[in-house]
Design a protein around this motif. Sequence first.
Motif, PDB file in Angstrom:
ATOM      1  N   GLU A   1      -1.942  -0.236  20.448  1.00 46.41           N
ATOM      2  CA  GLU A   1      -2.945   0.569  19.755  1.00 46.41           C
ATOM      3  C   GLU A   1      -3.111   1.948  20.398  1.00 46.41           C
ATOM      4  O   GLU A   1      -3.384   2.931  19.710  1.00 46.41           O
ATOM      5  CB  GLU A   1      -4.307  -0.159  19.761  1.00 46.41           C
ATOM      6  CG  GLU A   1      -4.367  -1.409  18.877  1.00 46.41           C
ATOM      7  CD  GLU A   1      -3.785  -2.658  19.543  1.00 46.41           C
ATOM      8  OE1 GLU A   1      -3.401  -2.584  20.734  1.00 46.41           O
ATOM      9  OE2 GLU A   1      -3.706  -3.708  18.880  1.00 46.41           O
TER      10      GLU A   1
ATOM     11  N   ARG B   1      -6.916 -12.425  21.104  1.00 43.07           N
ATOM     12  CA  ARG B   1      -6.225 -13.025  22.255  1.00 43.07           C
ATOM     13  C   ARG B   1      -6.402 -12.127  23.489  1.00 43.07           C
ATOM     14  O   ARG B   1      -5.445 -11.771  24.171  1.00 43.07           O
ATOM     15  CB  ARG B   1      -4.746 -13.251  21.927  1.00 43.07           C
ATOM     16  CG  ARG B   1      -4.102 -14.357  22.762  1.00 43.07           C
ATOM     17  CD  ARG B   1      -2.650 -14.547  22.353  1.00 43.07           C
ATOM     18  NE  ARG B   1      -2.539 -14.812  20.920  1.00 43.07           N
ATOM     19  CZ  ARG B   1      -1.488 -14.500  20.162  1.00 43.07           C
ATOM     20  NH1 ARG B   1      -0.430 -13.941  20.708  1.00 43.07           N
ATOM     21  NH2 ARG B   1      -1.486 -14.774  18.882  1.00 43.07           N
TER      22      ARG B   1
ATOM     23  N   TYR C   1      -5.483 -17.981  19.256  1.00 46.43           N
ATOM     24  CA  TYR C   1      -6.332 -16.789  19.094  1.00 46.43           C
ATOM     25  C   TYR C   1      -7.595 -16.832  19.940  1.00 46.43           C
ATOM     26  O   TYR C   1      -8.525 -16.056  19.716  1.00 46.43           O
ATOM     27  CB  TYR C   1      -6.625 -16.534  17.611  1.00 46.43           C
ATOM     28  CG  TYR C   1      -5.428 -15.892  16.933  1.00 46.43           C
ATOM     29  CD1 TYR C   1      -5.001 -14.624  17.336  1.00 46.43           C
ATOM     30  CD2 TYR C   1      -4.705 -16.551  15.951  1.00 46.43           C
ATOM     31  CE1 TYR C   1      -3.888 -14.033  16.757  1.00 46.43           C
ATOM     32  CE2 TYR C   1      -3.589 -15.967  15.368  1.00 46.43           C
ATOM     33  CZ  TYR C   1      -3.190 -14.703  15.774  1.00 46.43           C
ATOM     34  OH  TYR C   1      -2.081 -14.115  15.211  1.00 46.43           O
TER      35      TYR C   1
ATOM     36  N   ASN D   1       5.316  -7.650  12.873  1.00 43.16           N
ATOM     37  CA  ASN D   1       5.210  -8.294  14.185  1.00 43.16           C
ATOM     38  C   ASN D   1       6.354  -7.817  15.076  1.00 43.16           C
ATOM     39  O   ASN D   1       7.532  -7.955  14.743  1.00 43.16           O
ATOM     40  CB  ASN D   1       5.264  -9.822  14.002  1.00 43.16           C
ATOM     41  CG  ASN D   1       5.151 -10.558  15.312  1.00 43.16           C
ATOM     42  OD1 ASN D   1       5.982 -10.405  16.199  1.00 43.16           O
ATOM     43  ND2 ASN D   1       4.107 -11.369  15.436  1.00 43.16           N
ATOM     44  N   LEU D   2       5.994  -7.263  16.196  1.00 36.73           N
ATOM     45  CA  LEU D   2       6.959  -6.583  17.051  1.00 36.73           C
ATOM     46  C   LEU D   2       8.069  -7.488  17.575  1.00 36.73           C
ATOM     47  O   LEU D   2       9.221  -7.062  17.706  1.00 36.73           O
ATOM     48  CB  LEU D   2       6.202  -5.944  18.223  1.00 36.73           C
ATOM     49  CG  LEU D   2       6.942  -4.882  19.008  1.00 36.73           C
ATOM     50  CD1 LEU D   2       7.425  -3.750  18.111  1.00 36.73           C
ATOM     51  CD2 LEU D   2       6.036  -4.352  20.105  1.00 36.73           C
TER      52      LEU D   2
ATOM     53  N   ARG E   1      -3.763  -6.651  24.738  1.00 36.14           N
ATOM     54  CA  ARG E   1      -4.075  -6.736  23.316  1.00 36.14           C
ATOM     55  C   ARG E   1      -5.528  -6.327  23.171  1.00 36.14           C
ATOM     56  O   ARG E   1      -6.354  -6.649  24.012  1.00 36.14           O
ATOM     57  CB  ARG E   1      -3.848  -8.169  22.801  1.00 36.14           C
ATOM     58  CG  ARG E   1      -2.384  -8.608  22.859  1.00 36.14           C
ATOM     59  CD  ARG E   1      -2.221 -10.079  22.539  1.00 36.14           C
ATOM     60  NE  ARG E   1      -2.601 -10.425  21.180  1.00 36.14           N
ATOM     61  CZ  ARG E   1      -1.733 -10.692  20.199  1.00 36.14           C
ATOM     62  NH1 ARG E   1      -0.436 -10.650  20.437  1.00 36.14           N
ATOM     63  NH2 ARG E   1      -2.168 -11.019  18.997  1.00 36.14           N
ATOM     64  N   THR E   2      -5.829  -5.597  22.124  1.00 37.15           N
ATOM     65  CA  THR E   2      -7.198  -5.098  21.991  1.00 37.15           C
ATOM     66  C   THR E   2      -7.945  -5.739  20.826  1.00 37.15           C
ATOM     67  O   THR E   2      -9.155  -5.623  20.738  1.00 37.15           O
ATOM     68  CB  THR E   2      -7.189  -3.563  21.783  1.00 37.15           C
ATOM     69  OG1 THR E   2      -6.451  -3.284  20.597  1.00 37.15           O
ATOM     70  CG2 THR E   2      -6.561  -2.857  22.970  1.00 37.15           C
ATOM     71  N   ILE E   3      -7.215  -6.409  19.935  1.00 35.80           N
ATOM     72  CA  ILE E   3      -7.874  -6.936  18.730  1.00 35.80           C
ATOM     73  C   ILE E   3      -8.213  -8.415  18.896  1.00 35.80           C
ATOM     74  O   ILE E   3      -9.305  -8.865  18.563  1.00 35.80           O
ATOM     75  CB  ILE E   3      -6.966  -6.735  17.493  1.00 35.80           C
ATOM     76  CG1 ILE E   3      -6.644  -5.237  17.337  1.00 35.80           C
ATOM     77  CG2 ILE E   3      -7.640  -7.270  16.229  1.00 35.80           C
ATOM     78  CD1 ILE E   3      -5.450  -4.957  16.462  1.00 35.80           C
TER      79      ILE E   3
ATOM     80  N   ALA F   1       3.585 -10.879  20.682  1.00 30.40           N
ATOM     81  CA  ALA F   1       4.778 -10.116  20.303  1.00 30.40           C
ATOM     82  C   ALA F   1       5.025  -8.903  21.192  1.00 30.40           C
ATOM     83  O   ALA F   1       6.174  -8.482  21.358  1.00 30.40           O
ATOM     84  CB  ALA F   1       4.650  -9.681  18.850  1.00 30.40           C
TER      85      ALA F   1
HETATM   86  N1  UDP Z   1      -1.111  -6.964  18.129  1.00 32.63           N
HETATM   87  C1  UDP Z   1      -1.538  -6.010  19.002  1.00 32.63           C
HETATM   88  N2  UDP Z   1      -2.779  -6.089  19.540  1.00 32.63           N
HETATM   89  C2  UDP Z   1      -3.610  -7.101  19.252  1.00 32.63           C
HETATM   90  C3  UDP Z   1      -3.170  -8.103  18.371  1.00 32.63           C
HETATM   91  C4  UDP Z   1      -1.911  -7.999  17.826  1.00 32.63           C
HETATM   92  O1  UDP Z   1      -0.819  -5.065  19.280  1.00 32.63           O
HETATM   93  O2  UDP Z   1      -4.716  -7.131  19.784  1.00 32.63           O
HETATM   94  C5  UDP Z   1       0.230  -6.862  17.537  1.00 32.63           C
HETATM   95  C6  UDP Z   1       1.213  -7.869  18.128  1.00 32.63           C
HETATM   96  O3  UDP Z   1       1.892  -7.333  19.241  1.00 32.63           O
HETATM   97  C7  UDP Z   1       2.151  -8.106  16.979  1.00 32.63           C
HETATM   98  C8  UDP Z   1       1.270  -7.934  15.764  1.00 32.63           C
HETATM   99  O4  UDP Z   1       0.146  -7.196  16.183  1.00 32.63           O
HETATM  100  O5  UDP Z   1       3.158  -7.126  16.926  1.00 32.63           O
HETATM  101  C9  UDP Z   1       0.875  -9.266  15.144  1.00 32.63           C
HETATM  102  O6  UDP Z   1       0.159 -10.024  16.101  1.00 32.63           O
HETATM  103  P1  UDP Z   1       0.010 -11.606  15.951  1.00 32.63           P
HETATM  104  O7  UDP Z   1      -1.110 -12.054  16.814  1.00 32.63           O
HETATM  105  O8  UDP Z   1      -0.032 -11.961  14.505  1.00 32.63           O
HETATM  106  O9  UDP Z   1       1.394 -12.170  16.473  1.00 32.63           O
HETATM  107  P2  UDP Z   1       1.888 -12.606  17.918  1.00 32.63           P
HETATM  108  O10 UDP Z   1       1.591 -11.477  18.848  1.00 32.63           O
HETATM  109  O11 UDP Z   1       1.160 -13.851  18.269  1.00 32.63           O
HETATM  110  O12 UDP Z   1       3.360 -12.827  17.746  1.00 32.63           O
END
Ligand code: UDP
Length: 538
Positions: free
Chosen positions: A282, A256, A405, A122-123, A252-254, A305
């Motif tokens: 990504e 949220r 999410y 997690n960044l 974010r692409t995956i 993050a």
């Molecule tokens: N992440 C991303 N794209 C996404 C979802 C997650 O780059 O669509 C990255 C996010 O920045 C983090 C890691 O994946 O570094 C884990 O994401 P998570 O949702 O678990 O944590 P959060 O971002 O809520 O701290």
Amino acid sequence: QTQELSQVRIDYQAALQDLLQDGTRMVCTGKIHTDRICRFESLCYSTEAEEFIFFHSNSSIMLPNLGPRRFQPALLDLSSVEDHNTQYFNFVELPAAALKFMPKPVFVPDVALILNRFNPDNLMHVFHDDLLPIFYTMQQFPDLDQEARLFFMEGFSEGPHFELYKLLSSKQPLLREQLKTLGRLLCFTKSYVGLSKITTWYQYGFVQPQGPKANILVSGNEIRQFAKFMTEKLNVSLEGTPAEEYIVVFSRTINRIILNEAELILALAQEFQMKTITVSIEDHTFSDIVRLISNASMLVSMHGAQLSMSLFLPRGATVVELFPYAINPEHYTPYKTLCTLPGMDLQYVAWQNTEKENTVAYPDRPWDQGGIGHLDKAEQDRILKSSEVPRHLCCRNPEWLFRIYQDTEVNIASLIQVVRQTVKTKPGPKRQAWTSSLYPGKVRGAKCQTSVQGASEAKLSVSWQIPWNLKYLKVREVKYEVWIQEQGENTYVPYTLSHQNHTFSDNIKPFTNYLVWIRCIFNKNLLGPFADVLLCST
Ligand code: UDP
């Protein structure tokens, strides 16, 4: 794969002889386990037992020598997260003579920094818990220079952001698993164990709901110096100002997701008359992201993050953090806290989706992606009806995961409105002089003179000189605060004055002792220290 340790040649027989004779030497800083970092000579590690070993001899040193308190609960925290019971460091003890019966030690010639990464996936955790603390732990100890080697003992694999860790020193960091390929018994010639917590600003909610740390000790200056170091190591050149101002949407692409991102980009471009671009972890390299963020006027992103990269924004830029439905922005402030650190000089705006019809939830996903199918029906119903996640502890609260999410259709008009409330004209970068945040020294040469006018009247004249550092500074406004306290009383009367002397007559009694406290104030809110108290007798 086998790891190469170093080109540095050491005389093996001499090193072994030293270890047998001198054993391990440890001297630590810090009074308790949560603020301790230890420096070792000849700390060893058994890759079979997965334990560190302290070898006792006539020359070994163990400071602090805690006896059994070394286990209550540990010698120190191996990560920068305070007192986390999965992150403790300790060693087992042996007499140096036991080495005769043990595997032949392999000596690590590099100066080592031994630590745990907290959550390398997690960044935000990467920057806040690992990179910044490593960078400033290395600044604390001069022999942790660019030639030092990092040892990550938490047991994770490299993780997606390993390239960032590699920027911190010229040597490849080593993971716990890789130590096995080096030998059965490793001995670190010189090592530091533990991380400085001085730069961390957020607590994740393990014992109380998450929020800013109680006593933040870092300012924007140190964050920006770290950002500058990383920027240089990433080979990003920041020459000159960019041709035009622009906005970055960090998407974010995956999960949220912003469902109407294209519409949002158009609206931002139109409202602020700026080019608006998207980046994502990504689709972009870190170099690209850092280059783009470093010159941006505004960064817009869902809570997450990726927003930790706000630390690369130029001074004066604006951060717009979007929160899904039922997530109260005030309860989740890692990025707000970062942006509003003194001297960070970023403008911060939070926007929350308050319209249920604009949210898309995923109750059927696995629990760790916010699914709630594993909960009983009544609890599922309660969550679905709730319009705000109550404050909670880390890390598996299903209502929090369910809401955080969600995807969001951003109400553009309401977003533009909240941004406009903070950003009145152009959101562009502006350089602010750091000299405007220097504190005054003590006033000098304070004196008092008194006179008695009659049975009930007296005067108290106080004078002083400017603080020593003022003559070298350009300060917009210089004021003085004088507190007058009758000796023996708990209360005092404060006065704010513009000149370097004043005669007090109200409430001044004859034949009375007064304590007079004086301090200088720059620009209304930069309070200096009080000078030594004056005792004035009428
Ligand atoms: N992440 C991303 N794209 C996404 C979802 C997650 O780059 O669509 C990255 C996010 O920045 C983090 C890691 O994946 O570094 C884990 O994401 P998570 O949702 O678990 O944590 P959060 O971002 O809520 O701290």
